[in-house]
Write a protein that holds these residues in place. Sequence first.
Motif, PDB file in Angstrom:
ATOM      1  N   LYS A  56       0.841  -1.206   0.000  1.00 49.88           N
ATOM      2  CA  LYS A  56       0.000   0.000   0.000  1.00 49.88           C
ATOM      3  C   LYS A  56       0.877   1.258   0.000  1.00 49.88           C
ATOM      4  N   ASP A  57       1.924   1.250   0.830  1.00 51.09           N
ATOM      5  CA  ASP A  57       2.824   2.404   0.897  1.00 51.09           C
ATOM      6  C   ASP A  57       3.609   2.576  -0.394  1.00 51.09           C
ATOM      7  N   LEU A  58       4.047   1.474  -0.993  1.00 55.42           N
ATOM      8  CA  LEU A  58       4.765   1.553  -2.266  1.00 55.42           C
ATOM      9  C   LEU A  58       3.855   2.100  -3.369  1.00 55.42           C
ATOM     10  N   ALA A 104       4.651   5.384  -5.398  1.00 49.37           N
ATOM     11  CA  ALA A 104       4.757   5.371  -6.865  1.00 49.37           C
ATOM     12  C   ALA A 104       3.871   6.442  -7.488  1.00 49.37           C
ATOM     13  N   ARG A 105       2.689   6.645  -6.942  1.00 46.65           N
ATOM     14  CA  ARG A 105       1.801   7.690  -7.452  1.00 46.65           C
ATOM     15  C   ARG A 105       2.416   9.071  -7.232  1.00 46.65           C
ATOM     16  N   GLU A 106       3.144   9.217  -6.119  1.00 46.07           N
ATOM     17  CA  GLU A 106       3.767  10.502  -5.796  1.00 46.07           C
ATOM     18  C   GLU A 106       4.946  10.809  -6.720  1.00 46.07           C
ATOM     19  N   CYS A 107       5.738   9.785  -7.009  1.00 44.72           N
ATOM     20  CA  CYS A 107       6.996   9.973  -7.749  1.00 44.72           C
ATOM     21  C   CYS A 107       6.751   9.935  -9.263  1.00 44.72           C
ATOM     22  N   SER A 108       6.240  11.036  -9.778  1.00 46.78           N
ATOM     23  CA  SER A 108       5.891  11.092 -11.203  1.00 46.78           C
ATOM     24  C   SER A 108       6.957  11.797 -12.031  1.00 46.78           C
ATOM     25  N   TYR A 149      11.405   6.578 -11.455  1.00 51.00           N
ATOM     26  CA  TYR A 149      11.149   6.303 -10.037  1.00 51.00           C
ATOM     27  C   TYR A 149       9.830   5.554  -9.863  1.00 51.00           C
ATOM     28  N   ARG A 150       8.819   6.006 -10.599  1.00 50.75           N
ATOM     29  CA  ARG A 150       7.528   5.314 -10.547  1.00 50.75           C
ATOM     30  C   ARG A 150       7.674   3.882 -11.058  1.00 50.75           C
ATOM     31  N   ALA A 151       8.478   3.704 -12.098  1.00 51.18           N
ATOM     32  CA  ALA A 151       8.675   2.362 -12.648  1.00 51.18           C
ATOM     33  C   ALA A 151       9.342   1.448 -11.633  1.00 51.18           C
ATOM     34  N   LYS A 152      10.415   1.947 -11.008  1.00 51.26           N
ATOM     35  CA  LYS A 152      11.126   1.106 -10.029  1.00 51.26           C
ATOM     36  C   LYS A 152      10.212   0.731  -8.865  1.00 51.26           C
ATOM     37  N   LEU A 153       9.480   1.697  -8.339  1.00 54.96           N
ATOM     38  CA  LEU A 153       8.577   1.428  -7.212  1.00 54.96           C
ATOM     39  C   LEU A 153       7.465   0.472  -7.618  1.00 54.96           C
ATOM     40  N   SER A 154       7.031   0.551  -8.857  1.00 56.71           N
ATOM     41  CA  SER A 154       5.996  -0.367  -9.350  1.00 56.71           C
ATOM     42  C   SER A 154       6.524  -1.789  -9.443  1.00 56.71           C
ATOM     43  N   PHE A 155       7.765  -1.930  -9.932  1.00 57.15           N
ATOM     44  CA  PHE A 155       8.370  -3.261  -9.970  1.00 57.15           C
ATOM     45  C   PHE A 155       8.517  -3.828  -8.552  1.00 57.15           C
ATOM     46  N   MET A 156       8.877  -2.972  -7.610  1.00 55.17           N
ATOM     47  CA  MET A 156       8.998  -3.418  -6.215  1.00 55.17           C
ATOM     48  C   MET A 156       7.640  -3.871  -5.678  1.00 55.17           C
ATOM     49  N   TRP A 157       6.599  -3.111  -6.024  1.00 52.62           N
ATOM     50  CA  TRP A 157       5.230  -3.471  -5.617  1.00 52.62           C
ATOM     51  C   TRP A 157       4.860  -4.838  -6.166  1.00 52.62           C
TER      52      TRP A 157
END
Length: 968
Positions: free
Chosen positions: A309-311, A315-319, A358-366
């Motif tokens: 949820k936090d990721l 990810a939404r924040e880091c655009s 950044y959004r891509a990396k956080l999405s992959f982590m999610w």
Amino acid sequence: MSEHVSRREKDNPLRQDIRILANALGLSIQRHEGFTVFDTVEKLRGACIRLRECSMQLAQAHKEEQARIQNEIASLEQEIMHIVSDSDLDTAIDTIRAFTTYFHLVNTAEQYHRIRRQRAHELDPQNKLQRGSLEALVAFLKQNKLDTATLQSLFNQLAIDLVFTAHPTEATRRSLITKSRHITELLARNDNVNLMTQRERLRWQQELDSVIDLLWRTDAVRKVRPKPLDEIKMGIYYLDEIIYDALPDLYAEFEELLQQDYPDVTVPSFLHVGSWIGGDQDGNPFINSDTLLTALSLQRNYVLTHYRKDLFALARECSQSIEHSTITPELEASLQKDMESMPDYAQELGPQTALEPYRAKLSFMWRRLGETKANLPIPETFSWKSGASQPEQPSIAYTSADELIADLRLVQDSLIADGEIAIARGILHSLLRKVELFRFYFAALDVRQHSERHASAVAELLQVTGVCKDDYRTFDEEKRLAVLGDLLRDPRVLTRPGLELSPDTAHILGTFQTIRQVREAFGKKAITCYIISMTHQLSDIMEVQFFCKEVGIYDLQIVPLFETINDLRECTAILEQAFNNPLYSAYLDNCKREQQVMLGYSDSSKDGGILTSSWELYQAQSRLGELSERRDIAIRIFHGRGGAIGRGGGPIYEAILAQPPKSVNGRIRITEQGEMLSFKYGIHDIAMRNMELVVAGTVQSSIPNQDIIERQVHPKARQEWITALQDLSENALQRYRALIYQDPTFVKFFEQATPISEIGWLNIGSRPSRRNAGRAIEELRAIPWVFSWMQSRYVLPSWYGVGGAFEDHIRENPANLPQLRHMYQHWPFLKAFIDNLQMTLSKSDMRIAHEYAATLVEDQELSARISQAIQAEYERTRQAILAIVGGNDLLDNSPVLQESIKRRNPYVDPLSYFQIVLLKRLRKLGGPLTLDPETEKDATAEEKERARLTYGVLLTINGIAAGVRNTG
């Protein structure tokens, strides 16, 4: 303006909150039950308040007035008993429910008022720093000129654990706890009433009426005893709803406060929350390998859900677009690797996300966390015989929290390099802290078992495998150690699959096998220690070392728990013997030369009384601190504290500061038990306050400058102080044991004058109240022991024996009184002890307690003799404490607490009167009985009445617990 008037003004909002909630409750009762119940409540409330007023007037009245007041008291007591006795059972039950619900509302109002006062304190520039706050701690560090290097070294050695337990003392149902949180939110909104429109105000009132209606119609008594799974879920509730955000918020506040004066200090993750829930097997036949695995698996599911949820939010924040930002080569390489390992998901993200690194990396982590969550790393069930292997991990799943932490740091480093400091040091840093704290298991689980279970398992294994035909349990200590030494030196494994073992021994072996597999799957920090209840000798410790060796564990902390007075006195010698043993010393090397030692407050108090227990605990800690320094072994003391004073409870900040010098050293573990979980961790801000008190007390007690410690924290006890406490302790021990253990009639008095038998029917925990089936006090657990005395308003375990000891000490030499006053002012140990006594004496009520004895004890001579002895000791204790502390009444030096107790007592009294009357009726019919819907259909009228009376008694137990804010 006087301090009293100022305090009243500060508490006006609390009184207003209580009036609003009480009025809403009154209207709810009238809506649902009519006026009979409401009128009964009002009559009892008025009579009990007036009775309390008369009792206070009597203590201060002239002789000519005393007779009149005594007559009024007698008349009021008769009126109260008449109302209670003449109420039909349905009216009695609803009246009990009314007072019980009132206390749930008052408790909620007082909780919220703590938050309100804390905010007001922080907003007022004229206020002094709040005692025990992080702000006050930083000021303390600055005032004493601690430099950055010294402070960093201190922080690096800090290790603080708050360990949640499932001990059966939480009388409040979760349904009530969640409604209390809702009411807290409504009270907070009401503080901004001037900003509400008329429509918003109307909606607010409707919402309040609705939640109180629900509270009134919610059964306060559990009809079904909770199972271990229920307790596990209750523990997770606090982790999930409160701790997940509150603990990292505490770190963030600490870092912010340190920034100005100590900008280069890094705050490591030194404070963690642990748990016994699902792992505490001592005396609970329902806790086993499966519950251990269930607890960790459920916790894992919840915490990974939080991370995802936090990721997602991050990810939404880091655009940031690649057109307007840069990323580090390390992050770029990591992204390339993610796209190669997750091509389908990369395509799903689409070309736009590819332009937002950044959004891509956080999405992959999610996505990777989703796979991690979906794949439990160990089989759902296994046996110690099966040797089941772990399934292969999916390639994209995180295999450990360290991998997730590495990815988060990769993103954080790139954001900092790119100038995005706010996000890197804000929400991303918060998530990183959470993963460091909670990893993939949320709260590390402890395992506990009784020493006798280990000895029995060793004995059976030796006989089944043919190693030894004689019964190991009959061996003396020297022979036991010789046998264990041979087993530990033998490289072979004794517990091979296929052995025909009893369920008890298989249970022990299965537990250790589970521990090994869980640590391999979740990480070694998921289970860090194994606790041995009732440790009496070195063989108790080395038996556990043997079981660890059998399953291939060589670095699990083995934690002896010393619980009796004698064991506290012998604990240092036992550990010295362990450190001298080459086999155990080698094992300790694998544990980084750290030894955990648990000290039992509850059982030592039941064994020797509160004064002797407190003094022996203090001395044991002092000796352990000296042993740690002399042997260069980091001894970490685990404080097994309960909620009530009779089980080691009391204000935690003062308790930590009252520890002997050199006994904390930055390393401490503390149990958080029973009703204290909802009280201390049911609301975010209250949880933060309780955790900061622990941090502040531990840091202040661990300052490396001994001069600062002795001048400002806990001065070294003088020899004459030690001598005085030793004399007082010996006297109090004799007095306590003479009544509790040496008077053969005492058990009968205890069983009849308190609801000890009926408490066992209150479904508040999965564990039985006795270790064995016997009736002796020794067999009774400390929790129901304290709980039952609290119910009958004696509160005896928290003070008995103290008054006579102090009285004799002062009589022997009048100069001892000034000495005790000086010790109270200058020795934190004695100050904390006596202030706790003041609180517990204030909760005691000998007038009500006498009603229990006079009405319920069948032998009137026995009733009179023991109740008079208790009454006399109470009065001796009260007078001695007042002589030492000063003032006209108990708690004059703690007016907020004094006012709270005085406000509550008149509302607890009706519950006590009802409990006495219902207990007498119930016992006359044969004692407690519960009926399920099936058996109720065929039950006789008498059985139905017994069941209804049982329910009424259980309601009073619940209500009194809520009223005095203590169970066990």
